[in-house]
Structure formats: C-alpha cells, structure tokens
Motif scaffolding. Structure first.
Motif, short mmCIF file in Angstrom:
data_model
loop_
_atom_site.label_atom_id
_atom_site.label_comp_id
_atom_site.label_asym_id
_atom_site.label_seq_id
_atom_site.Cartn_x
_atom_site.Cartn_y
_atom_site.Cartn_z
N ASP A 115 0.83 -1.21 0.00
CA ASP A 115 0.00 0.00 0.00
C ASP A 115 0.86 1.26 0.00
O ASP A 115 0.63 2.18 -0.79
CB ASP A 115 -0.93 0.01 1.22
N ASP A 162 1.31 3.95 -3.12
CA ASP A 162 1.01 5.37 -2.90
C ASP A 162 2.15 6.24 -3.44
O ASP A 162 1.91 7.24 -4.13
CB ASP A 162 0.80 5.66 -1.40
N VAL A 196 -6.40 0.60 -7.77
CA VAL A 196 -5.77 -0.44 -6.94
C VAL A 196 -6.89 -1.13 -6.17
O VAL A 196 -7.53 -0.53 -5.32
CB VAL A 196 -4.74 0.15 -5.98
N ARG A 204 -7.40 -1.55 -1.95
CA ARG A 204 -6.40 -0.60 -1.47
C ARG A 204 -6.53 -0.41 0.03
O ARG A 204 -7.62 -0.26 0.56
CB ARG A 204 -6.56 0.73 -2.20
N HIS A 233 -3.85 -5.33 -8.72
CA HIS A 233 -4.33 -6.10 -7.56
C HIS A 233 -3.24 -7.04 -7.09
O HIS A 233 -2.31 -7.38 -7.84
CB HIS A 233 -5.63 -6.85 -7.88
#
Length: 262
Positions: free
Chosen positions: A117, A121, A140, A143, A180
């Motif tokens: 994650d 980002d 995503v 997420r 994913h």
C-alpha cells in the motif's frame, strides 16, 4: 607395467598449483573489472544527472514565470517543451544506469518487510503528471488491505513504477489500469492489467530483452529504449521473485510479479 614420463632437458613442466594460480588471477581481474564498472556508474550518474536536474529546475522556473513575465507567450510554451524533454531524457538515463547496475551486480539490496500500500502510494504520486493529462485512471483493488512482501524498498518502488508506467503508456486515453495483489502460498502475486492493444504471445520474449522491441503497435509506441520490462525482470530475480507476461492482440497486457510474502 607403468613407465615414468621422461621430458627432454629444458622442457617446462606445469606444476599442480598453476590451475589455482590462473583461477586466482582471473578472480583478481574480475574484481578489478567490477570496481571499474562501479566507478564508471558513479561518474556517469553524477555527470549526466547533474546537468539534467539543472535543466529541469530552470525550465520549471521559466514555466511558472517566477521572476516575472517572459514576454511572448511562445517562451512559456518552449520552456514547457524543454522541461518535458529533459524529464524524458532523465528517465532514460536512470533506466540505462539501472540496468547496467543490475546486470553488473553493482546494486545492494536490503530485503525486509515492505507495505505494498505504501509503495503504491509513492509510485502513483510520482506518475500523476503522466496519468492526469490523458485521463488514465489507475485503480488499486482492495487498497489499504494489500499483503506485505519481502523486498528492497527502493527496488520495489522501481519495479512497480516501471510496470504501471508501461501500462499507462500503452493504454488509450481515459482508460483504466487495474492493480491487484493476492497471497499465494508463501508468495504474493501482484498483477498490473491494461486495456492497450496487446501483443502477440510470440513477441513477449522480445519485450524482456534490453533495447529490444516487438513488431507491433504496443512496442512501437514505446518511449525510450525499451528497458522498463527488462529492469522489472532483473529486479524480480534480485529480490527472489519472478515476472510473467500474458497478452494477445486486442486484449491488453497483464504483468504478474511474484515476490516472497513478508
């Protein structure tokens, strides 16, 4: 009955230690060559990136007219072109240096638990200037709840950045790129799926060769030297993972990366 070998006087005889000596000499040459390569990469990194960073910085100042109007509106447009071209060249320089370091074993990886994650980002923040103008959306899935992987922090971000950038480049305007990740046994599989023109399966091996490009629309549209996917494959190998590509004409490209789970 065995007979002892006789040599004419003055004939040089190979001692038992000669193979070891040759091996040691070869190892010394390899060490010297590796150090020379590392030295060259350090020099090239500094000498190429420093002027490019100056070009990018000053062209950005001109674009924003920080110290006052430039006069004719064309000047602002030209400053924008300089900045865009400089950014493209810097990206190419970074890729060339990256693949040279990876192929030469000149990179040190600090493997440890990494949040997908957080890495995504960072990557998506860096790609916003490329995705926004064309309306390409990167989604995503799940997420905030993605599994962690065992990887090098910088290497993971570089890997994800190259994969997503490749998907964005070959997607049509206002398309969607899907990312994913799922836990598969003791590994995590990360998939990046685009809606681009796809590629013939027989051309996939060429996409993984440095400086090679396939013979279809996917690779002909590629900017740069075609180093993104080879870098991803080398990074996967260095971090104990693997890369698999699947595609067909008109069906986009799916890149699957497997890395050890944290």
């Amino acid at each position: 009955m065995a007979h002892a070998a006789h040599f004419p006087p003055g004939t040089p005889r190979a001692s038992a230690s000669e193979p070891d000596a040759r091996t040691a000499a070869r190892q010394r040459r390899d060490v010297i060559a590796d150090e020379a390569k590392r030295s060259f990469l350090r020099m090239a990194s500094h000498e190429l990136r420093t002027p490019l960073n100056s070009i990018l910085g000053f062209s950005e100042i001109l674009q924003s007219e920080l110290y006052g109007p430039l006069g004719a509106p064309q000047y602002k447009e030209y400053a924008s072109i300089i900045h865009t071209s400089g950014a493209r060249l810097l990206r190419l320089v970074n890729q060339v240096l990256e693949i040279a370091r990876l192929e030469g074993g000149a990179m040190d990886f600090d493997l440890g638990p990494e949040s997908l994650d957080h890495a995504l980002d960072d990557v998506l923040d860096g790609l916003r200037e490329e995705t926004a103008p064309r309306g390409v959306e990167v989604i995503v899935l799940q997420r905030g709840r993605l599994p962690a992987v065992t990887a090098d922090a910088r290497g993971l971000r570089n890997l994800l950045g190259n994969l997503i950038q490749n998907a964005v480049i070959f997607s049509p305007d206002r398309a969607v790129v899907r990312v994913h990740a799922n836990r598969v046994g003791d590994q995590v599989e990360i998939a990046v799926v685009d809606d681009g023109p796809g590629v013939d399966p027989q051309d996939i091996p060429r996409l993984l060769q440095p400086f090679e490009q396939g013979e279809n629309a996917l690779t002909r549209r590629s900017e740069g030297a075609g180093l993104g996917l080879p870098i991803v494959e080398l990074l996967c190998t260095a971090m104990g993972g693997r890369l698999k590509l699947s595609s067909a004409p008109g069906q986009g490209l799916t890149a699957r990366v497997r890395l050890p789970a944290a």
